[in-house]
Write a protein that holds these residues in place. Structure first.
Motif, PDB file in Angstrom:
ATOM      1  N   ALA A  15      85.916 -20.382  52.144  1.00  0.00           N
ATOM      2  CA  ALA A  15      85.869 -21.171  53.352  1.00  0.00           C
ATOM      3  C   ALA A  15      85.326 -22.347  52.777  1.00  0.00           C
ATOM      4  N   ASN A  16      85.904 -22.885  51.861  1.00  0.00           N
ATOM      5  CA  ASN A  16      85.617 -24.145  50.971  1.00  0.00           C
ATOM      6  C   ASN A  16      86.656 -25.311  51.074  1.00  0.00           C
ATOM      7  N   GLY A  17      87.704 -24.855  51.854  1.00  0.00           N
ATOM      8  CA  GLY A  17      88.733 -25.856  52.102  1.00  0.00           C
ATOM      9  C   GLY A  17      89.997 -25.134  52.927  1.00  0.00           C
ATOM     10  N   PRO A  18      90.944 -26.195  53.317  1.00  0.00           N
ATOM     11  CA  PRO A  18      91.993 -25.454  54.236  1.00  0.00           C
ATOM     12  C   PRO A  18      92.856 -24.515  53.384  1.00  0.00           C
ATOM     13  N   VAL A  19      93.577 -23.826  54.291  1.00  0.00           N
ATOM     14  CA  VAL A  19      94.630 -22.946  53.455  1.00  0.00           C
ATOM     15  C   VAL A  19      96.057 -23.830  53.338  1.00  0.00           C
ATOM     16  N   HIS A  20      96.760 -23.393  52.278  1.00  0.00           N
ATOM     17  CA  HIS A  20      98.109 -24.289  51.951  1.00  0.00           C
ATOM     18  C   HIS A  20      99.000 -23.084  51.982  1.00  0.00           C
ATOM     19  N   ILE A  21     100.428 -23.636  52.119  1.00  0.00           N
ATOM     20  CA  ILE A  21     101.695 -22.742  52.161  1.00  0.00           C
ATOM     21  C   ILE A  21     101.606 -21.669  51.043  1.00  0.00           C
ATOM     22  N   GLY A  22     101.008 -22.066  49.667  1.00  0.00           N
ATOM     23  CA  GLY A  22     100.977 -21.055  48.736  1.00  0.00           C
ATOM     24  C   GLY A  22     100.225 -19.728  49.116  1.00  0.00           C
ATOM     25  N   HIS A  23      99.232 -19.838  49.967  1.00  0.00           N
ATOM     26  CA  HIS A  23      98.284 -18.802  50.453  1.00  0.00           C
ATOM     27  C   HIS A  23      99.187 -17.856  51.362  1.00  0.00           C
ATOM     28  N   VAL A 331     100.225 -25.908  42.611  1.00  0.00           N
ATOM     29  CA  VAL A 331      99.535 -26.145  43.534  1.00  0.00           C
ATOM     30  C   VAL A 331      97.932 -26.396  43.041  1.00  0.00           C
ATOM     31  N   SER A 332      97.338 -27.838  43.337  1.00  0.00           N
ATOM     32  CA  SER A 332      95.950 -27.887  42.774  1.00  0.00           C
ATOM     33  C   SER A 332      95.312 -28.724  43.968  1.00  0.00           C
ATOM     34  N   THR A 333      94.252 -27.984  44.411  1.00  0.00           N
ATOM     35  CA  THR A 333      93.249 -28.561  45.313  1.00  0.00           C
ATOM     36  C   THR A 333      92.844 -29.903  44.751  1.00  0.00           C
ATOM     37  N   SER A 334      92.280 -29.854  43.538  1.00  0.00           N
ATOM     38  CA  SER A 334      91.511 -31.205  42.986  1.00  0.00           C
ATOM     39  C   SER A 334      92.457 -32.273  42.771  1.00  0.00           C
ATOM     40  N   ARG A 335      93.730 -31.785  42.668  1.00  0.00           N
ATOM     41  CA  ARG A 335      94.426 -33.011  42.479  1.00  0.00           C
ATOM     42  C   ARG A 335      95.491 -33.255  43.669  1.00  0.00           C
ATOM     43  N   ASN A 336      94.994 -32.483  44.979  1.00  0.00           N
ATOM     44  CA  ASN A 336      95.455 -32.487  46.233  1.00  0.00           C
ATOM     45  C   ASN A 336      97.179 -32.370  46.281  1.00  0.00           C
ATOM     46  N   TRP A 337      97.460 -31.678  45.558  1.00  0.00           N
ATOM     47  CA  TRP A 337      98.934 -31.103  45.439  1.00  0.00           C
ATOM     48  C   TRP A 337      99.229 -29.914  46.074  1.00  0.00           C
ATOM     49  N   ALA A 338      99.657 -29.889  47.417  1.00  0.00           N
ATOM     50  CA  ALA A 338      99.495 -28.946  48.233  1.00  0.00           C
ATOM     51  C   ALA A 338     100.226 -29.212  49.488  1.00  0.00           C
ATOM     52  N   VAL A 339     100.890 -28.377  50.210  1.00  0.00           N
ATOM     53  CA  VAL A 339     101.126 -28.373  51.647  1.00  0.00           C
ATOM     54  C   VAL A 339     100.340 -27.648  52.651  1.00  0.00           C
ATOM     55  N   TRP A 340      99.445 -28.376  53.157  1.00  0.00           N
ATOM     56  CA  TRP A 340      98.407 -27.737  54.125  1.00  0.00           C
ATOM     57  C   TRP A 340      98.899 -27.203  55.365  1.00  0.00           C
ATOM     58  N   VAL A 341      98.533 -25.803  55.638  1.00  0.00           N
ATOM     59  CA  VAL A 341      99.135 -25.331  56.740  1.00  0.00           C
ATOM     60  C   VAL A 341      98.804 -26.106  58.216  1.00  0.00           C
ATOM     61  N   ASP A 342      97.536 -26.505  58.388  1.00  0.00           N
ATOM     62  CA  ASP A 342      97.053 -27.096  59.526  1.00  0.00           C
ATOM     63  C   ASP A 342      98.072 -28.459  59.793  1.00  0.00           C
ATOM     64  N   GLU A 343      98.291 -28.924  58.552  1.00  0.00           N
ATOM     65  CA  GLU A 343      99.175 -30.312  58.681  1.00  0.00           C
ATOM     66  C   GLU A 343     100.442 -29.976  58.814  1.00  0.00           C
ATOM     67  N   TYR A 344     101.011 -28.865  58.398  1.00  0.00           N
ATOM     68  CA  TYR A 344     102.459 -28.463  58.872  1.00  0.00           C
ATOM     69  C   TYR A 344     102.544 -28.215  59.978  1.00  0.00           C
ATOM     70  N   LEU A 345     101.504 -27.718  60.849  1.00  0.00           N
ATOM     71  CA  LEU A 345     101.649 -27.490  62.200  1.00  0.00           C
ATOM     72  C   LEU A 345     101.437 -28.536  63.187  1.00  0.00           C
ATOM     73  N   LYS A 346     100.731 -29.594  62.603  1.00  0.00           N
ATOM     74  CA  LYS A 346     100.954 -30.758  63.399  1.00  0.00           C
ATOM     75  C   LYS A 346     102.427 -31.392  63.382  1.00  0.00           C
ATOM     76  N   ASP A 347     102.823 -31.480  62.222  1.00  0.00           N
ATOM     77  CA  ASP A 347     103.925 -32.140  61.875  1.00  0.00           C
ATOM     78  C   ASP A 347     105.339 -31.573  62.290  1.00  0.00           C
ATOM     79  N   PHE A 348     105.374 -30.331  62.218  1.00  0.00           N
ATOM     80  CA  PHE A 348     106.416 -29.599  62.670  1.00  0.00           C
ATOM     81  C   PHE A 348     106.002 -28.653  63.868  1.00  0.00           C
ATOM     82  N   PRO A 349     105.580 -29.071  65.060  1.00  0.00           N
ATOM     83  CA  PRO A 349     105.162 -28.326  66.071  1.00  0.00           C
ATOM     84  C   PRO A 349     106.235 -27.353  66.748  1.00  0.00           C
ATOM     85  N   GLU A 350     105.980 -26.086  67.035  1.00  0.00           N
ATOM     86  CA  GLU A 350     107.067 -25.145  67.646  1.00  0.00           C
ATOM     87  C   GLU A 350     107.965 -24.825  66.215  1.00  0.00           C
TER      88      GLU A 350
END
Ligand SMILES: [Zn+2]
Length: 701
Positions: A15-23, A331-350
């Protein structure tokens, strides 16, 4: 074993950051597919997960943000939980390790081992930040790398040159929290004697047929054990965590890898009063879904803890996936190279199932894989939309056009080989999906589903009911042919709903609505039936199951990814090149005689991946490796690198192999190839290998 119930866990996300699609691809999606299938089969199953909320990185983050650890974990527990439920990951409980129940369970567990006299108390000197008044884990000591001069190297590793370090090796070490110079201070910890469980673990892994586990999982376990197990400290100096429940332990908490797996137990306790059936009855099958970075904790340390405690079931299987890279990079959290799940859900609803589909079709089940937005678009448009969606849609449209919008009757006397071919394909698909899911080969199961949809399209195209003549003399006979075709297509569509339910649960429910039937139809016992939809039942107008992904959407995502990475890069302090020590000149090696291209082409160079590594008895310099070259069997290669690498450090390393070198016996082992190495200025060997992951067996030229 006669399995009565299954307990399925998915790795507790930190619980130190969001989950990404790699997770998602690594463990949550495969676990969800598995559980949804078992539920559809009406088998007893509980699906357990929760946030891992302890550990030093959370306290550091809180300190940096000027807030409390509780605030950090509250924020991410909520965000992570919402991301999972948004994607349809259907945990029976999503708990957290900061819960009261967990504190109690973890403390009881520790206390049990303590009362048995299992722990060894050891005093040692550890680094301490005198300004912040805290002990420092190696990662929180920074300084100048003795190898490359990077001024921001960590106390366990320099991320610039990749060298493994210890804090003692850093030049000008300082605390990452306060910049104070760390001092050494005496502290006491409780060590779990993992070494004493070595014989038992060997027995359990080998005799328990755990070699049927995925090769990556079994290989890592074996290398760890072969390298020798050591006592491990199960406590830490910190104020954030589960307090150590024994006398004389102020300021100590449980080590996060001691407490986190116990989180599976405490979450089950929160979920059901029958929790002990799941954890203590021999007829429970315990399955841990994890990513490959957690293998030793789930396959060695946690089983040893459970064994030491006694009375608990042990994991039956640990299907761990490899990593998913993004656009060719890790995927790197520190380099912010990731696709975050919460953002995917906003960008591609349904569009949850579009992502579930692509992540499963391309899952890193046996090797690291790559996610690209282009492939996402291609797979959605040319597979989900063009194959699956298209078949169901054509079936519904034609039913309205040629059969008054009702489920057409079937005329048994007119059934032909093509119809029977579809019936058989459905039965075959059912078996394929069952086997694939039970054996954790989810890509294969999804493939079978799509192949059935392809069969449907082909059948419909060949039958072409729209082309049958409606002249008065032929009408009655042709209508029967049309009826049969549409009836078969509708029953096939209904079966697709059942088959896709574990993989694409949102789509399965959309189909239930289209067919105006209750969700119970998705129960696996109905799979394969050709009477799922009742003759003459009226159906609503067709609705599209999936939509296409436009080019602009993909362009936008690519820009987003690059912008985020650029921002992250700008935010990190650049290292000062002036401080880089001059590299010693490389030793001059006399050039060899010129060769022709034909000479060079005789050498078969291949990219490979090291699956297992172990020391060779009575040979200080040799390691015995098994290397994946994309062939049916991994190659055994004996390599003279034992003085440069420990076996466990090179598992999953990419290497370049001379694949057609004549086999050679070394210490009685036949070596089936050679690994390319180079020597650095200090005489240390380094691998010569592809810099990013390529499939094992790729030609090097
Ligand atoms: Zn370095």
């Amino acid at each position: 074993m006669n399995v009565k119930r299954q307990l399925v866990t998915a790795a507790l996300p930190y619980a130190n950051g969001p989950v990404h699609i790699g997770h998602l691809a690594g463990c949550y999606l495969p676990a969800d597919i598995y559980v949804r299938f078992l539920r559809a089969c009406k088998e007893e199953v509980k699906f357990i997960c929760g946030s891992d909320e302890h550990g030093v990185p959370i306290t550091i983050r809180a300190m940096k943000e000027g807030t409390t650890p509780q605030d950090v974990v509250d924020r991410y527990h909520k965000l992570i939980g919402e991301s999972f439920s948004g994607m349809g990951i259907s945990f029976d409980i999503y708990s957290r390790t900061s819960s009261e129940q967990h504190r109690k369970t973890a403390q009881d567990f520790f206390r049990n081992l303590y009362d048995k006299g299992l722990f060894e108390e050891r005093e040692s000197e550890q680094y301490y930040d005198p300004e912040k008044d805290v002990f420092l884990a190696d990662r929180y000591i920074v300084g100048t790398c003795p190898e490359c001069g990077n001024t921001n190297a960590y106390g366990d590793q320099c991320e610039k040159c990749g060298t493994s370090l210890s804090p003692e090796q850093l030049i000008n070490p300082r605390s990452a929290l306060s910049s104070a110079t760390p001092v050494k201070k005496l502290t006491k910890h409780w060590f779990f004697p993992l070494n004493e469980y070595e014989p038992w673990l060997k027995e359990w892994l080998v005799a328990g047929k755990k070699d049927q586990w995925k090769p990556n999982v079994y290989g890592q376990c074996k290398s760890w054990i072969d390298a020798g197990l050591h006592p491990r400290a199960m406590t830490r100096d910190s104020t954030w965590g589960v307090p150590v429940p024994v006398p004389d332990a102020e300021g100590k908490v449980l080590y996060v890898w001691f407490d986190a797996p116990i989180g599976y137990i405490s979450a089950t306790q929160e979920l059901t009063p029958d929790w002990a059936d799941y954890w203590k009855q021999d007829d429970t099958k315990l399955v841990h879904f994890i990513g490959k970075d957690n293998i030793v904790f789930h396959c060695i340390i946690f089983p040893a803890m459970l064994k030491a405690h006694g009375g608990y079931v042990l994991p039956e299987s640990v299907p761990a996936n490899e990593f998913l890279n993004i656009e060719g990079q890790k995927v790197s959290t520190s380099r912010n190279w990731a696709v975050w799940v919460d953002e995917y859900l906003k960008d591609f609803p349904e569009m949850q199932d579009a992502l579930r589909y692509v992540l499963c079709a391309n899952a890193p089940e046996t090797k690291d894989n790559d996610f690209t937005w282009k492939e996402f678009q291609d797979r959605v448009n040319s597979e989900l939309v063009a194959v699956f969606g298209n078949f169901v849609n054509r079936t519904m449209v034609l039913t309205h056009k040629l059969a008054k919008g009702r489920v057409a009757p079937i005329h048994g006397d007119l059934l032909d080989d093509a119809d029977r071919g579809v019936f058989e394909a459905i039965q075959e698909t059912k078996k394929q999906i069952e086997t694939a899911i039970r054996e954790y080969r989810f890509r294969e199961g999804l493939q079978a589903l799509m192949n059935l949809a392809r069969t449907g399209n082909k059948y419909l195209q060949e039958k072409a009911p729209w082309s049958l003549s409606k002249t008065p003399e032929l009408q009655a006979e042709n209508q029967k042919a049309i009826d049969n075709c549409l009836h078969v297509c509708l029953q096939l569509s209904a079966n697709l709903a059942i088959f896709c339910n574990p993989f694409l649960p949102f789509t399965a429910r959309k189909l239930m609505k289209q067919f105006k039937v209750v969700e119970r139809m998705l129960d696996w016992e109905h799979a394969g039936s050709m009477e799922l939809l009742k003759v003459n039942y009226p159906l609503p107008e067709a609705q599209l199951l999936f939509r296409k992904i436009e080019n602009e959407e993909i362009t936008r995502q690519m820009e987003k990814l690059k912008e985020a990475a650029a921002q992250a890069a700008a935010a990190t302090t650049p290292s000062t090149p002036a401080e880089t020590p001059q590299a010693a000149p490389a030793p001059v090696v006399e050039a060899k005689a010129e060769i022709t291209f034909e000479d060079f082409a005789k050498i078969d160079l291949r990219a490979g991946k090291i699956l297992t590594a172990e020391k060779v008895e009575k040979a200080d310099k040799l390691l015995k490796l098994s290397v994946d070259l994309g062939e049916a069997q991994p190659r055994t290669i004996v390599s003279g690198i034992a003085q440069h690498f420990t076996p466990e450090a090179i598992i999953n390393r990419m290497v370049t192999v001379v694949a057609n070198l004549a086999p050679r016996k070394m210490r009685g082992i036949e070596s089936q190839g050679m690994i390319l190495m180079a020597e650095d200025t200090s005489g240390k060997l380094v691998f010569v290998a592809p810099v990013s992951a390529v499939p094992g067996g790729s030609e090097v030229r």
